[in-house]
Design an enzyme around this catalytic site. Structure first.
Site, mmCIF file in Angstrom:
data_model
loop_
_atom_site.group_PDB
_atom_site.id
_atom_site.type_symbol
_atom_site.label_atom_id
_atom_site.label_comp_id
_atom_site.label_asym_id
_atom_site.label_seq_id
_atom_site.Cartn_x
_atom_site.Cartn_y
_atom_site.Cartn_z
ATOM 1 N N LYS A 117 0.851 -1.202 0.000
ATOM 2 C CA LYS A 117 0.000 0.000 0.000
ATOM 3 C C LYS A 117 0.889 1.255 0.000
ATOM 4 C CE LYS A 117 -3.515 -2.777 2.108
ATOM 5 N NZ LYS A 117 -4.785 -2.871 2.783
ATOM 6 N N HIS A 127 -8.321 -3.256 -6.299
ATOM 7 C CA HIS A 127 -8.263 -3.406 -4.841
ATOM 8 C C HIS A 127 -9.411 -2.590 -4.243
ATOM 9 C CE1 HIS A 127 -7.015 -2.953 -0.705
ATOM 10 N NE2 HIS A 127 -6.311 -4.049 -0.883
ATOM 11 N N GLY A 174 -7.389 -5.271 6.794
ATOM 12 C CA GLY A 174 -6.776 -4.409 7.802
ATOM 13 C C GLY A 174 -7.543 -4.356 9.111
ATOM 14 N N GLU A 202 -11.190 -10.662 -1.626
ATOM 15 C CA GLU A 202 -10.864 -9.958 -0.388
ATOM 16 C C GLU A 202 -12.138 -9.335 0.179
ATOM 17 O OE1 GLU A 202 -6.561 -8.522 -0.178
ATOM 18 O OE2 GLU A 202 -7.548 -7.153 -1.530
ATOM 19 N N SER A 213 -6.522 -9.620 6.264
ATOM 20 C CA SER A 213 -5.986 -9.957 7.590
ATOM 21 C C SER A 213 -5.372 -11.358 7.665
ATOM 22 C CB SER A 213 -7.056 -9.789 8.671
ATOM 23 O OG SER A 213 -7.463 -8.437 8.749
#
Ligand code: PGA
Length: 248
Positions: A11, A95, A172, A166, A211
């Site tokens: 990122k 993303h 996160g 995802e 995660s």
């Protein structure tokens, strides 16, 4: 049949120094115990340094987005051919942070996939539902729409593509889909690919992200249709990232 793949997504983190140090530490950790392919997607400005730092036969470098346009008056954009010129291998497309924070539409994302493939890059096309979609049981509808947009374009080359599931609520947050939930989503995605492309569906790698850490990686990667991971936070820690790679 499908070689596992683990890709780190740094990122907007790092510095020149951290890029060199962390990539060297990760590369040093890639040994015989790791049978997966390994990549790291770094910020644009570190790609050239990253490619110079690592041996591409062990660790490949990627970008985190790309322009859908080839060249021209698009101030601030980076084209796929520019990335290819730097020997960049992967590029993340769609993303959830790009979809949500930068309003990237399915249509624009499919154009990015085509631009990336046209330049010889391998796009990693990311999909996943938001927390509210998850809570209201719409996970498969969202996936269907996001993957469907890609598959309905006949120019997309499924031999030169990785998919990543995802769930947005898992990114996160420390929350992950259970291995069973993740497997079900992956089976659904592979089924969509099979409807369009038959047995090619068995060759397309589908990564799980959200995660993933050294403790939960094994139970996720053991699932039949999970072919590796897209790793955010844990890819900024060489030991944690290597430990995840060992489990794929
Ligand atoms: P995370 O991020 O591993 O920090 O949840 C995953 C991603 O954003 O790809």
């Amino acid at each position: 049949m499908r070689k596992p793949l683990v890709v780190g997504n740094w990122k907007m983190n790092g510095s020149l120094k951290l890029t060199g140090d962390l990539l060297r530490a990760i590369e040093d950790g890639i040994n015989d115990k790791i049978s997966s392919e390994v990549g790291i997607c770094v910020p644009f400005v570190y790609i050239a340094l990253a490619v110079d730092t690592v041996d591409a036969t062990r660790l490949t470098i990627g970008a985190q987005t790309v322009s859908e346009f080839e060249s021209g008056a698009y101030t601030g954009e980076i084209s796929a051919s520019m990335l290819a010129e730097l020997a960049c291998h992967w590029v993340l497309v769609g993303h959830s942070e790009r979809r949500m924070l930068f309003n990237e539409s399915n249509q624009a994302l499919v154009a990015k996939v085509l631009a990336a493939q046209g330049a010889g890059l391998i796009p990693i096309y990311c999909v996943g539902e938001s927390e509210s979609d998850y809570q209201s049981g719409k996970t498969l509808n969202v996936i269907n729409e996001q993957v469907g947009a890609l598959l309905s374009n006949k120019a997309v080359n499924l031999n030169q593509l990785v998919l990543a599931y995802e769930p947005v609520w898992a990114i996160g947050t420390g929350l992950t889909a259970s291995p069973d939930e993740a497997q079900q989503a992956h089976v659904f995605i592979r089924g969509l690919v099979r409807e369009k492309a038959g047995d090619l569906a068995d060759k397309v790698r589908i990564l799980y992200g959200g995660s993933v850490n050294p403790s939960n990686a094994s139970s996720l990667f053991e699932q039949e249709d999970i072919d590796g991971g897209l790793i955010g936070g844990a890819s900024l820690d060489a030991d944690a990232f290597i430990s995840i790679c060992q489990k794929a």
